[in-house]
Each structure stands twice: as structure tokens, then as C-alpha cells.
Design an enzyme around this catalytic site. Structure first.
Site, short mmCIF file in Angstrom:
data_model
loop_
_atom_site.label_atom_id
_atom_site.label_comp_id
_atom_site.label_asym_id
_atom_site.label_seq_id
_atom_site.Cartn_x
_atom_site.Cartn_y
_atom_site.Cartn_z
N HIS A 157 0.85 -1.18 0.00
CA HIS A 157 0.00 0.00 0.00
C HIS A 157 0.89 1.24 0.00
O HIS A 157 1.64 1.45 0.95
CB HIS A 157 -0.88 0.04 1.26
CG HIS A 157 -1.87 -1.07 1.34
ND1 HIS A 157 -2.27 -1.61 2.54
CD2 HIS A 157 -2.54 -1.76 0.39
CE1 HIS A 157 -3.16 -2.56 2.33
NE2 HIS A 157 -3.34 -2.69 1.03
N TRP B 78 4.33 0.40 4.83
CA TRP B 78 4.80 -0.69 5.69
C TRP B 78 3.87 -1.90 5.61
O TRP B 78 3.75 -2.67 6.56
CB TRP B 78 4.95 -0.26 7.15
CG TRP B 78 5.75 0.97 7.40
CD1 TRP B 78 6.73 1.51 6.59
CD2 TRP B 78 5.66 1.84 8.53
NE1 TRP B 78 7.23 2.65 7.16
CE2 TRP B 78 6.61 2.88 8.35
CE3 TRP B 78 4.90 1.84 9.68
CZ2 TRP B 78 6.79 3.90 9.27
CZ3 TRP B 78 5.08 2.85 10.60
CH2 TRP B 78 6.02 3.87 10.40
N HIS B 79 3.22 -2.09 4.48
CA HIS B 79 2.23 -3.15 4.33
C HIS B 79 2.63 -4.12 3.22
O HIS B 79 1.78 -4.63 2.49
CB HIS B 79 0.85 -2.57 4.01
CG HIS B 79 0.27 -1.74 5.10
ND1 HIS B 79 -0.86 -0.96 4.91
CD2 HIS B 79 0.64 -1.55 6.39
CE1 HIS B 79 -1.14 -0.32 6.04
NE2 HIS B 79 -0.25 -0.67 6.94
N GLY B 80 3.91 -4.39 3.05
CA GLY B 80 4.36 -5.26 1.98
C GLY B 80 3.87 -6.69 2.14
O GLY B 80 3.76 -7.21 3.24
#
Length: 642
Positions: free
Chosen positions: A319, A563-565
């Protein structure tokens, strides 16, 4: 206590090794250790122990984990290669580097995926209906909503914490309603869209609910689980295989960024299972250094092939987020600005005071938003074609999430430090360099992230050592249809209209937003003016062609990670670049599992901690079944973790 910085010489073999100590890993380790007291479990985490660290357990102090001082920092900065879609700049993708992983350093926003998200994975055992019991299993929910949608006896407390900035959140909610967005009773019911006051991963008494403190530490400290071992400050180099391509253990070494004395690489054997749980950017390099991956990548890196899996490290997705700060006029103590000055003395004084804001993350409202049909058409035929194909007939799929943060998210530290590989080994690298906000001022920030990015990147090794740099490309804003870029253009304009309708708004923080030319109709009232907040503007801001160009250029210059990998070891058929099957087994080898956000095949529309916890619970259930442990073990686990 079972936590070590050096592995005891007597512990040279265990039943289960879990490489990584992040969110999913903590869930898995605690569930397995509690299921059978004779099952020995070893967790190997590259970062430090997080137990009772003030910056971890006190939500308001979350930024302290990102300080450039190595002794304070509990994150790792991955630096991607320069990318044309991002104005030829490097992206910095930060991940948790401590027990609990991202759950120990994130912003603690309780957001759960939509039903359609899980169903889009099209994997038996992982549909929304099948995952719902696991979602409910990890939470104790303190809030409104249908009781059937929530859990009430899980280890993770979900509440409002000890403080909310109610005047500020009311202002944001009312502005969103003026823009036509509803406030559903429960935005986390797997279906709803709109705007909502949110709960957090914070207990009612104000403590962060990270996976280490809620799952792992209780078992490490109850004196009843000598079978659970945790090795911190230690990097897993690779998985070891026997002659039958069965995972038989791991090779590891002290983390050179923490333990500076040179020590030899060691190994530890696993009698039953090895689980790789090092995250979206950490798990693929371990698999590749172990000989599992794309043969071309392994050949270039000088690693012998064990199993050909081209999907390893492929399809990185995240994201992407933009932050829009505003000057604000709010009651005292309504923002997180200048709560402490970052000094040891300031933090100590804050902790000594018992300020209720310590149990607050500064974020009290969020949303799941969709554009109107008119807005879709205005974004162009390419955007509209994708929307018609993937969104129009899925009314629960949001395009973006818009979060309201009472405070400025402009970095308070002027620099940060990354540890990267250089010719002489691990090197410190200074990154960042952005200005502080003004002391004594008030701000709020509207954060917008895309729900379903179409851009894809990759992460691969370039050599056989952890010291060799990674070939990492984010892919941000690179999709051919420019759907991701147009999404953020729409979101930028929408958040400005929301801010204009907020009574507390006193102008954009011009250093951090697009700057339009003199005389532009898109200009915003300058700092110090009353602006247009007192009454609802009659018309929305108009943007001309030069303004559109400025917005797009600013986005390419400033777009960053949320930080949503996920997705780099995806759960899918092998022939479609899948890496693991529905039971999380790695194709082509035996006794090896991957269990973290890297296995998620398609994105989820929310902050990903809830999904990581769910992956952990589901994975633990699979492993308990396959290891032949007691079917009644889950009741035992609940008793220990309640």
C-alpha cells in the site's frame, strides 16, 4: 527465561525451528509450544528482545523505535534501487526488527480486511468463512458491532486505550459526512465502507498489544514452558537440507549490526519442521540463499539449486501512502505534537507523570472510501476500465483508506540510519534529512493509502551471504494503466476537500504538499488565515491542466511505503508463480513452511497486522494438525494466554 543472545551449546537440536520472530512467528511459536510440552520450539530473531521496553509498550512513544541511535532503533531500513516511476529516487522501506516484528513498532490501528479480500485468494481453507474463526481467535474486542463478527477471549486486546482527542475526531468525522460518507456502526464487519472512529491494538489500560507481549512472553515467563526457546540478535543465513531435500535445520550467525564481535556461523538441527517467517522482504532472501528460487537468480548469486521456484521474491506489493499535514487550532492536549522533545529526560518525565496520552497512538478515525461514478469517469478511460472490471460490482471494495492523525507525521528526526552491505561488510548509512515541525505548534495529518495497488516489484539476492546487497525494486506507481497514480490524484483532492470542511484547519503545511503556481485556482489559504473551515464551501476546488501535472509530479517525488508489503512467497499454484501450497508447504522440498505476509496472494484493503495475526493462527492450526498434536490443545493455549 528461554531468551538468549547466544544459543546454549546443549541446544543443538530441536523439533521445530521458526526463522524470524515477527507477528506471525510469535503466534505460531506460542501455539505450538503450548500444544505439547514435549515439543521443543526455537525462534530465531535478528532484532533485539522487546520485553517491557517503554518505547514499545507505551503507544505514544512509537517514534522512539525509529530513532537513528542504533541502541534505540527497533526497525530495519531496506533501500530500494532508484526507480523511474518515482523520479529516479531510492525508496526506503522500513520493517520491524525486534521480537513482535511490525506489531511492536507500528501505529496500532485496528483495521480488518473485507470478506471479498480473503475470497479473492481462491484457496481452499482460506476463504473468509473459513478464516473467520481464526480472526476471532486472536482478539478480545472492546467495542460496538455484531458479536458474531468479533472475538472476546483472545490474547490481543482491542480498545480505545486511555485517551482520545474527541474534539478533533468529531471535526474530521463531520467533515467526511459533509462529503457524503456514512459512518457505519462497525467499519470492521468485513463488509462496510465509509468513515469510522477506530479502535486500536491497545489494551484498556494503555499498553501496546504486540504479538510478542500477547503471545510469546507469557509462555516464556510462566515457568511452565521450558520447551520454548528464543534466540535474539541472530540472523538466519539459510535453511539446510538433507539428501532427500528435507529441511533439516538452519545456519545462523550473530547480527553484525548489533553484536559487533566476529563469531563463527553455526547451525542447529530441526527434527520435524522448519518455518520461515521473516516477512515479505526477509523470507525470499533466506529461501534463495538456501537454493530455493528462480534458477537464473541463484546462478547469478552463486548458490546451488535445490528447488526451482521462479515465484520466490516475485510480485512484491505494498500500500503506497501520502501524508498531508495541516496547521490546526485545537484544545490543549489534542495532538501528539511536542509531547516530548526526544531527550531521555523528556521521556522519563512523560513516563513519571502517568499521562493518559501514553496509551494513545494519535489516530482516532479512519475510513474505507470509494469514488462516485462521476469521479471515476473524470479519472480517464484507463482508470475506468480497471474500475469496471475489478471494483464496480464489488461494493465492499474500497479504493483508499483515509486516516486522521492528530499531530504531524513529518519526521521529527532529521536523519535515520540504515545498515546496508558494503565492500567492507555491514555499513551504517545516513538517510532522510527532513525538517522538524515548529515547537509549540499544533497540526493534524490526513494520511491516504491505496487499498489495492496494481504495481509490482521484486526482491532477490545478489550473492550467497547476508552481507551482499539485495536486488530490491518496489515498483511503486509503475503499473501500465497508471491506476495507482490516478488513485492518489483522486485521494489528494478528496482529502483537501475534507480538510476545508474542518473547523480546526488553519492551512496546509506548505513544506510538505504540492505547491501550485501563482494565480492557480487550486491554491489553498495560506498559514494564519481563517481559511474556509467555518462554513461548508459551496464548490469544490477546481484543478486545471498545469495543476494536474504538479500533483502527479509531487506524488512521484514523495510517494512512500505504508509498511504493508506482501506477496513475495505467495500461496498459489506453482505454475502461476506460487511458492507455497494451501498448507504453506514450499513446493519442491519437504519439511519447510513459509508463514508470514509474504504468502498473501492478493492484497487486503487495510492495515495488515490483523492479516498477519490471522496467518499466524491459521498456520499454527495447520502445523498442529500435521505434527499430530492434541486436538484439544487450543483450549490449553487459551488458558495460558488469557
Amino acid at each position: 527465561m528461554g531468551i538468549y543472545t547466544e544459543l546454549p551449546i546443549t541446544l543443538n537440536e530441536v523439533d521445530v525451528i521458526i526463522a524470524g520472530g515477527g507477528t506471525a512467528a510469535c503466534v505460531i511459536a506460542s501455539r505450538l509450544a503450548a500444544a505439547d510440552p514435549t515439543l521443543s520450539v526455537l525462534v530465531i530473531e535478528s532484532g533485539r528482545d522487546n520485553y517491557d521496553i517503554p518505547a514499545v509498550v507505551n503507544p505514544l512513544l512509537w517514534r522512539e523505535n525509529y530513532r537513528p541511535d542504533c541502541d534505540k532503533q527497533r526497525v530495519y531500513h531496506h533501500i530500494a534501487q532508484p526507480e523511474q516511476s518515482l523520479s529516479d529516487r531510492e525508496s526506503i522501506v522500513t520493517v520491524g526488527n525486534t521480537l513482535g516484528g511490525g506489531s511492536s513498532v507500528n501505529l496500532m490501528m485496528y483495521m480488518r480486511a473485507q470478506k471479498c479480500d480473503f475470497d479473492s485468494w481462491k484457496t481452499p481453507g482460506w476463504t473468509s468463512d473459513e478464516l473467520k474463526p481464526f480472526i476471532k481467535r486472536w482478539e478480545t474486542y472492546h467495542g460496538l458491532g455484531n458479536p458474531d463478527d468479533h472475538g472476546y477471549d483472545g490474547p490481543v486486546q482491542v480498545s480505545s486505550g486511555t485517551y482520545r482527542a474527541e474534539v478533533a475526531e468529531d471535526d474530521f468525522i463531520q467533515a467526511m459526512k459533509q462529503m457524503g460518507y456514512d459512518e457505519p456502526p462497525d467499519l470492521q464487519d468485513f463488509r462496510s465502507t465509509g468513515v469510522s472512529r477506530i479502535k486500536k491494538y491497545i489494551s484498556p489500560d494503555g499498553r501496546r498489544q504486540d504479538a510478542a507481549h500477547t503471545y510469546l512472553h507469557p509462555l516464556l515467563r510462566d515457568g511452565k514452558h521450558p520447551n520454548l526457546h528464543v534466540l535474539v540478535e541472530t540472523q538466519v543465513v539459510r535453511v539446510l537440507f538433507d539428501g532427500d531435500q528435507r529441511a533439516s535445520g538452519v545456519e545462523f550467525r550473530p547480527n553484525p549490526a548489533i553484536q559487533t564481535s566476529a563469531k563463527a556461523t553455526q547451525s542447529v538441527a530441526a527434527k520435524k519442521l522448519v518455518v520461515v517467517s521473516c516477512g515479505t522482504l526477509g523470507s525470499p532472501p533466506i529461501l534463495e540463499r538456501s537454493g530455493v528460487g528462480d534458477p537464473a537468480v541463484l546462478e547469478r548469486a552463486g548458490v546451488p539449486l535445490v528447488a526451482a521456484l521462479p515465484g520466490v521474491g516475485h510480485d512484491f506489493q505494498d500500500h503506497t501512502i501520502s501524508l498531508y499535514p495541516y496547521h490546526a487550532s485545537l484544545p490543549p492536549n489534542s495532538t501528539a505534537d511536542n509531547v516530548h522533545d526526544g531527550s531521555e529526560e523528556g521521556i522519563a518525565a512523560l513516563l513519571a507523570s502517568g499521562d493518559k496520552r501514553l496509551g494513545w497512538n494519535g489516530i482516532d478515525a479512519s475510513s474505507k472510501l470509494r469514488p462516485t461514478p462521476t469521479e471515476v469517469k473524470a479519472l480517464g478511460p484507463g482508470f475506468e476500465a480497471v474500475w469496471d472490471r475489478d471494483f464496480r460490482n464489488e461494493p465492499s471494495k474500497p479504493l483508499v483508506s483515509m486516516l486522521f492523525h492528530t499531530g504531524s507525521l513529518v519526521p521529527q528526526n532529521t536523519t535515520a540510519t540504515a545498515y546496508t552491505a558494503g565492500s567492507g561488510g555491514v555499513e551504517k548509512r545516513v538517510i532522510g534529512g527532513q525538517s522538524r515541525t515548529a515547537v509549540g505548534s499544533q497540526y493534524f495529518t490526513i494520511d491516504v493509502f491505496s487499498s489495492y495497488p496494481y504495481s509490482r516489484g521484486h526482491v532477490h539476492i545478489t550473492g550467497s551471504s547476508p552481507d551482499d546487497p539485495l536486488d530490491f525494486k518496489t515498483g511503486y506507481l509503475s503499473d501500465e494503466a497508471e491506476f495507482d497514480l490516478k488513485t492518489h490524484v483522486w485521494a489528494y483532492k478528496k482529502q483537501r476537500e475534507v480538510a476545508r470542511r474542518m473547523k480546526s484547519q488553519r492551512g496546509e503545511l506548505t513544506l510538505r504538499v504540492p505547491s501550485f503556481g501563482a494565480g492557480s485556482v487550486a491554491a489553498f489559504p495560506s498559514v494564519g488565515e481563517e481559511g474556509e473551515a467555518a462554513t461548508t464551501p459551496e464548490k469544490e476546488i477546481r484543478y486545471e491542466a498545469p495543476d494536474e501535472t504538479i500533483i502527479e509530479k509531487w506524488l512521484r517525488d514523495n510517494m512512500s511505503t505504508c509498511w504493508h508489503g506482501l506477496g513475495t512467497c505467495k500461496m498459489a499454484a506453482r505454475e502461476t508463480m506460487g511458492v507455497v501450497d494451501a498448507d504453506l508447504g514450499v513446493y519442491g522440498v519437504r519439511g519447510l513452511k513459509v508463514a508470514d505476509l509474504s504468502i498473501v496472494p492478493k492484497n487486503v484493503a487495510v492495515n495488515t497486522m490483523s492479516t498477519a495475526l490471522t496467518v499466524g493462527e491459521k498456520a499454527a492450526d495447520i502445523f498442529i494438525r500435521e505434527l499430530g498434536l492434541s486436538r484439544g490443545c487450543l483450549n490449553i493455549v487459551r488458558r495460558f494466554l488469557s
